[in-house]
Motif scaffolding. Structure first.
Motif, PDB file in Angstrom:
ATOM      1  N   ILE A   1      -4.243  -8.202  -4.640  1.00 36.94           N
ATOM      2  CA  ILE A   1      -3.342  -7.095  -4.298  1.00 36.94           C
ATOM      3  C   ILE A   1      -3.357  -6.044  -5.405  1.00 36.94           C
ATOM      4  O   ILE A   1      -3.474  -4.846  -5.137  1.00 36.94           O
ATOM      5  N   ASN A   2      -3.253  -6.489  -6.645  1.00 39.93           N
ATOM      6  CA  ASN A   2      -3.259  -5.546  -7.764  1.00 39.93           C
ATOM      7  C   ASN A   2      -4.569  -4.761  -7.817  1.00 39.93           C
ATOM      8  O   ASN A   2      -4.564  -3.563  -8.109  1.00 39.93           O
ATOM      9  N   SER A   3      -5.667  -5.411  -7.508  1.00 42.20           N
ATOM     10  CA  SER A   3      -6.960  -4.733  -7.474  1.00 42.20           C
ATOM     11  C   SER A   3      -6.994  -3.690  -6.342  1.00 42.20           C
ATOM     12  O   SER A   3      -7.472  -2.570  -6.541  1.00 42.20           O
TER      13      SER A   3
ATOM     14  N   ALA B   1      -1.236 -18.161  -4.677  1.00 44.27           N
ATOM     15  CA  ALA B   1      -0.394 -16.998  -4.976  1.00 44.27           C
ATOM     16  C   ALA B   1      -0.987 -16.179  -6.125  1.00 44.27           C
ATOM     17  O   ALA B   1      -0.957 -14.945  -6.094  1.00 44.27           O
ATOM     18  N   LEU B   2      -1.546 -16.851  -7.132  1.00 46.09           N
ATOM     19  CA  LEU B   2      -2.164 -16.133  -8.252  1.00 46.09           C
ATOM     20  C   LEU B   2      -3.396 -15.354  -7.796  1.00 46.09           C
ATOM     21  O   LEU B   2      -3.619 -14.223  -8.238  1.00 46.09           O
ATOM     22  N   THR B   3      -4.179 -15.948  -6.914  1.00 43.26           N
ATOM     23  CA  THR B   3      -5.339 -15.250  -6.358  1.00 43.26           C
ATOM     24  C   THR B   3      -4.888 -14.033  -5.559  1.00 43.26           C
ATOM     25  O   THR B   3      -5.469 -12.948  -5.675  1.00 43.26           O
ATOM     26  N   ALA B   4      -3.837 -14.197  -4.757  1.00 42.30           N
ATOM     27  CA  ALA B   4      -3.299 -13.068  -3.989  1.00 42.30           C
ATOM     28  C   ALA B   4      -2.810 -11.974  -4.931  1.00 42.30           C
ATOM     29  O   ALA B   4      -3.035 -10.790  -4.680  1.00 42.30           O
TER      30      ALA B   4
ATOM     31  N   HIS C   1       0.834  -1.210   0.000  1.00 44.67           N
ATOM     32  CA  HIS C   1       0.000   0.000   0.000  1.00 44.67           C
ATOM     33  C   HIS C   1       0.871   1.264   0.000  1.00 44.67           C
ATOM     34  O   HIS C   1       0.559   2.236  -0.691  1.00 44.67           O
ATOM     35  N   HIS C   2       1.958   1.233   0.745  1.00 46.53           N
ATOM     36  CA  HIS C   2       2.891   2.359   0.799  1.00 46.53           C
ATOM     37  C   HIS C   2       3.476   2.661  -0.589  1.00 46.53           C
ATOM     38  O   HIS C   2       3.725   3.819  -0.925  1.00 46.53           O
TER      39      HIS C   2
END
Length: 189
Positions: A118-120, A111-114, A91-92
């Protein structure tokens, strides 16, 4: 800058706040997050001790260690768990296009779901690739070298590895120096 340390069971742990760690990582480094289980394993696992010694930052990831530090009259400023710090970190850097992350860890597909989540959350492709290694990847040199190649091809500047201790720390010790673009390595699993 001289960093204040707290020594517990012969392990020197940095006494940093989350903000201080974020600021320090602007110039790179490797982060490990000791908890009581790590401290017990460190007593008898020489390679794990070497990995800890090689880490730039060792930050407290345990309420028990926080309590122990109070008994030593040298309290940790903050408990900094790997997962909480990783969220704070991405986030930083959400608007810092120079920071790109490779996620290494978890079961197949996790990991792909994460990566997608995260990108979203940050509104850009901060996680450039994610990979779930086999359970025995640490002892499989061919697989580990393939992972090194994947990370290097991705161009990621940050590696977030979450495969559990001591596996993740040992992998960083063995292969971290082969990562050509990565300046920050976070052992967060």
């Amino acid at each position: 800058m001289t960093r204040e340390k707290v020594n517990i069971l012969d392990v020197s742990i940095d006494n940093l706040s989350r903000k201080e760690l974020l600021d320090a990582l602007e110039t790179g480094g490797t982060v490990v997050t000791p908890n009581i289980d790590h401290l017990v394993k460190l007593q008898s696992d020489e390679e794990f001790r070497q990995a800890y010694a090689a880490a730039t930052y060792r930050v407290c990831d345990s309420q028990i260690l926080t309590w122990l530090s109070r008994l030593k009259k040298n309290s940790f400023r903050e408990k900094i768990s790997g997962s909480d710090f990783f969220s704070l970190y991405y986030h930083h850097h959400k608007n810092n296009s120079a920071v790109t992350i490779f996620l290494l860890g978890a079961a197949e597909g996790v990991a792909l779901t994460a990566q997608r989540k995260i990108n979203s959350k940050v509104g850009r492709e901060i996680v450039v690739e994610a990979h779930s290694p086999s359970f025995d990847f640490l002892d499989d040199e061919a697989e580990s070298l393939d992972i090194v190649e994947r990370i290097n091809r991705s161009g990621a500047t940050v590696l977030a590895i979450g495969v559990g201790a001591p596996k993740q720390e040992k992998w960083l010790l063995r292969y971290g120096n082969q990562l050509t673009h990565v300046g920050v390595m976070l052992a967060i699993g």
